[in-house]
Design an enzyme around this catalytic site. Structure first.
Site, short mmCIF file in Angstrom:
data_model
loop_
_atom_site.label_atom_id
_atom_site.label_comp_id
_atom_site.label_asym_id
_atom_site.label_seq_id
_atom_site.Cartn_x
_atom_site.Cartn_y
_atom_site.Cartn_z
NE ARG A 26 -1.97 1.18 3.45
CZ ARG A 26 -1.48 1.56 5.28
NH1 ARG A 26 -1.14 2.74 4.37
NH2 ARG A 26 -1.24 0.64 6.03
CE1 TYR B 45 1.49 2.30 8.34
CE2 TYR B 45 -0.10 4.69 9.61
CZ TYR B 45 0.16 3.54 8.58
OH TYR B 45 -0.74 3.55 7.54
CG HIS C 8 -6.03 2.14 6.33
ND1 HIS C 8 -6.03 0.46 5.98
CD2 HIS C 8 -7.54 2.10 6.90
CE1 HIS C 8 -7.33 -0.05 6.40
NE2 HIS C 8 -7.83 0.73 7.36
#
Length: 379
Positions: free
Chosen positions: A269, A282, A273
């Protein structure tokens, strides 16, 4: 295919379903070199290759349009598919017209490959509809926002197809994070026990929001299939040809009555998100750069150019088409009318229901109370 011998081909030993190691099955390297995959190989014409490229570019363009629309308050939320175009377009092209697809909320390229107007799927993210399209028109189920539950829906549908004696198959799309849900394990078990004609297509994009895959499983995801008695395969999810070939083989296996298959498309990805997420908190930049070098669209473009299957005129035509679609999507979203407030009670029960009627009346009275309050203020 034109110029087939002009590109170096490398040997690619292919294993049987269920016996592959962690190295993903690949037919097209990141630099655009075509390999051979034994009996899993797939032959595509130059026209088909151009179609795959076109659909990936258009899907990325719609995705790129939706993100700023959300930032400008025109959409409530948007889950980006950036980086996952090959997994979605390749697998969708393996489907027959009478096969049924059960997507998650990120499978925009699957939806468009099935013939859905992107404006239809954006209606839900704008909040003007609870669904957006008729699942029967394109054999595409509605988007699923409850993580993993579509795998159960797909399994049940596949069992029905089997009982009806239809010669069609079903595919369920979900992400790596969904495999931590009990629904997915239940779906695997039911499908295996009843030999349901369903393909479980997991797009392992490495991150379930901020949780990496290693925090979700101690083994490669495709190996989970073995515990449920179904075969599993890991495929390069940034390789549109490999995704097409493996999904086609799994669907044909299902149609022959040989049961379900788990496909793990190993991809990434590249974006957030959803538009409410900040991946910089992160993920590190080096990881993102490494995966950007494996871009699925650039990979296919390199192969098309090397094969002489496409030229600048074609690429410019696709860009112009995608830009025109982007503008059409933007204008359509901004001009969508607000739904009737009372419409949320429609289509719940085919023949009506006393409790729904009672709730409708209560809501109508609640809405009317605002009008009464406004009238009192004017007086």
């Amino acid at each position: 295919m034109c110029g087939r011998n002009s590109v170096r081909r490398e040997k690619n030993r292919h294993p049987d379903f269920g016996t592959q190691g962690p190295q993903p099955f690949q037919l097209l390297s990141p630099s655009g070199v075509r390999t051979r995959g034994g009996e899993w190989d797939v032959e595509v014409t130059a026209e088909e290759l151009r179609s795959l490229y076109r659909e990936m570019v258009i899907a990325r363009r719609v995705d790129a349009e939706a993100t700023p629309l959300q930032r400008q308050g025109e959409l409530a939320l948007w889950p980006s598919l950036l980086g996952q175009e090959a997994a979605q377009v390749g697998s969708a092209h393996a489907l027959a017209s009478d096969d049924m697809a059960f997507p998650s909320y990120r499978d925009h390229a699957v939806a468009m490959s099935r013939g859905l107007d992107p404006v239809a799927m954006l209606r839900m993210f704008r909040g003007v509809t609870h669904g957006g399209w008729d699942p029967r028109e394109n054999n595409l189920h509605l988007y699923n926002l409850v993580i993993g539950s579509q795998t159960l829906h797909a399994t049940g549908y596949a069992m029905g197809v089997q009982m009806d004696g239809q010669n069609s198959a079903v595919i369920a799309y979900f992400g790596d994070g969904a495999t931590s849900q009990g629904d997915v394990s239940e779906a695997f078990n039911f499908a295996a026990v009843y030999n349901a004609p369903v393909v479980f297509f997991c797009q392992n994009n490495q991150w379930a929001i901020s949780e990496p895959t290693e925090k979700q499983t101690r083994v490669p995801l495709y190996q989970r299939a073995r515990g449920f008695g179904l075969p599993g395969i890991r495929v390069d999810g940034n390789d549109v040809l490999a995704c097409l070939a493996v999904t086609k083989a799994a669907l044909e296996r299902a149609r022959r009555g040989e049961g379900p298959t788990l496909v793990e498309a190993f991809t990434y990805r590249m974006g957030a998100h959803t538009t409410s997420d900040d991946p910089s908190r992160y993920r590190d930049e080096r990881e993102e750069r490494d995966w950007a070098a494996k871009d699925p669209i650039a990979r296919l473009k390199a192969y098309l150019s090397a094969e002489g299957a496409a030229d600048d005129a074609f690429y410019n035509e696709v860009e112009a088409e995608s830009d025109a679609l982007g503008w059409r999507v933007r204008e359509a979203v901004r001009s969508m009318p607000d739904p009737d407030d009372m419409a949320l009670f429609d289509h719940i029960y085919a023949d009506g229901h006393a409790l729904v009627n009672e709730e409708r009346a209560q809501f109508a009275a609640y809405q009317a109370s605002f009008a009464d309050a406004d009238s009192a203020e004017v007086k």
